[in-house]
Design a protein around this motif. Structure first.
Motif: not given
Length: 366
Positions: A169, A173, A197-198, A200-201, A203-204, A226, A229-230, A233
């Motif tokens: 990350h 990130d 993956n989890t 993160r992208w 969510l961005c 994933m 983690q999301t 959110k």
């Protein structure tokens, strides 16, 4: 083709005197000890003590404050003098922090790298020779009997997982903020995040554009992580999952909807060349003339600083011994060659994003 047009001069000509070269050779020979001493100088708080001490500290003061015996403190400090992370005042025998010690203590990238190498790589690297000769991640057996580390990520010991994801990350990130305007300049409504993956992208993306819907394509067990983690959110309701094993060359990309953008971040370096061609070729099947495929990678020949190139070429060895036995951090010319073989063309390349990432923008060949 010249693969090294902008290569650092240290790679093309001798720049050390004999004594310097001999010292570096010994440094390499004692490399594992250099690493562990330096790691413990950070863990025991000794480097932080020296940073915060205006007048330096004696062995006895350091030992008392660190909760060590005088013997243990002296062994670490004398080794660190030779390593180059501390200095000593010869009359008062008070120790202080060197520039190298300061970077070791305060540079976030170096601390992330150190944790990654200790927790993920250190013991498995004993099997690097087998990995190179047999083309498999022989060091991964230290943790479990998976064909690659990706199948085992969710089952790794907690500290190993923590250091693996922190490494992954940290380097990805930092580039996301600069990557978003590049990807969304074409106003995509559907985006396929391959190897997400989890999430993160993803969510961005849903946070950047309220109209985009993202599908994360990854191993089923990764999609479970994933979703965890999301969950809850903002925008998570616009993130879908598509479970598949991308190493299965018969596994097709989702084609039930049209994707305007296909995103692969620090993903293709997880595969060998033939698998990369297979993955890109399958992506090309669901593309049309308006689709763009974005490959974000840390290409070792396109770095601003030689220290970054060093990190990347050595990270390749992690892929060899621990991850899958056949992938690496790629040279841009090699990546472009594989893109061409997959029936795609490079439209443009954006360099120096985040910690040294590049985005290769691809389209179907005309």
């Amino acid at each position: 083709m010249n693969l090294f047009p902008n290569i650092h001069r240290a790679y093309t000509q001798e720049h050390m005197k004999a004594g310097e070269a001999q010292r570096l050779a010994e440094y390499i020979a004692f490399g594992p000890i250099v690493f562990q001493v330096s790691r413990l100088m950070v863990k025991f708080g000794i480097l932080a003590m020296l940073r915060d001490s205006n007048e330096g500290m004696t062995v006895e003061e350091i030992a008392r404050k660190a909760g060590l015996t005088d013997y243990a403190a002296k062994v670490l400090l004398e080794a660190s003098l030779s390593i180059g992370t501390v200095l000593v005042e010869p009359v008062t025998e008070r120790y202080g922090l060197s520039k190298t010690g300061w970077f070791l203590l305060t540079d976030t990238a170096i601390r992330v790298d150190m944790d990654f190498n200790h927790d993920v790589n250190y013991e498995g690297m004993f099997h690097l020779e087998e990995a190179l000769l047999e083309g498999r991640p022989a060091g991964l057996e230290h943790f479990g009997n998976w064909p690659t580390i990706y199948e085992g990520l969710s089952q790794l010991p907690q500290q190993v997982q923590k250091s693996w994801f922190a490494f992954d990350h940290f380097y990805s990130d930092g580039a996301f903020e600069q990557a978003l305007p590049i990807v969304f300049s074409r106003n995509p409504r559907r985006l396929l995040d391959v190897g997400g993956n989890t999430g993160r992208w993803a969510l961005c993306c849903v946070g950047y554009d309220a109209n985009v819907r993202v599908t994360v394509m990854d191993l089923p067990q990764q999609l479970e992580m994933m979703r965890a983690q999301t969950a809850g959110k903002p925008g998570a309701e616009r993130i879908d999952g598509y479970g598949t094993n991308l190493l299965d060359r018969n596994a097709a990309f989702p084609a039930s909807v049209h994707y305007d953008a296909i995103w692969m971040s620090q993903f293709l370096d997880c595969f060998g060349e033939e698998d990369i061609v297979s993955i890109l070729s399958r992506a090309a099947v669901i593309m049309n003339a308006d689709t763009r495929l974005y490959i974000m990678e840390t290409l070792w020949d396109r770095q601003r600083y030689e220290s970054a190139t060093l990190c990347l070429t050595l990270t390749s060895v992690y892929f060899t011994a621990m991850a899958n036995g056949n992938s690496k951090m790629y040279h841009s010319a090699d990546m472009e060659r594989l893109i061409d073989r997959a029936g795609l063309a490079v439209e443009e390349i954006h360099d120096h994003l985040g910690m040294g990432h590049s985005i290769i923008v691809c389209k179907l060949k005309d």
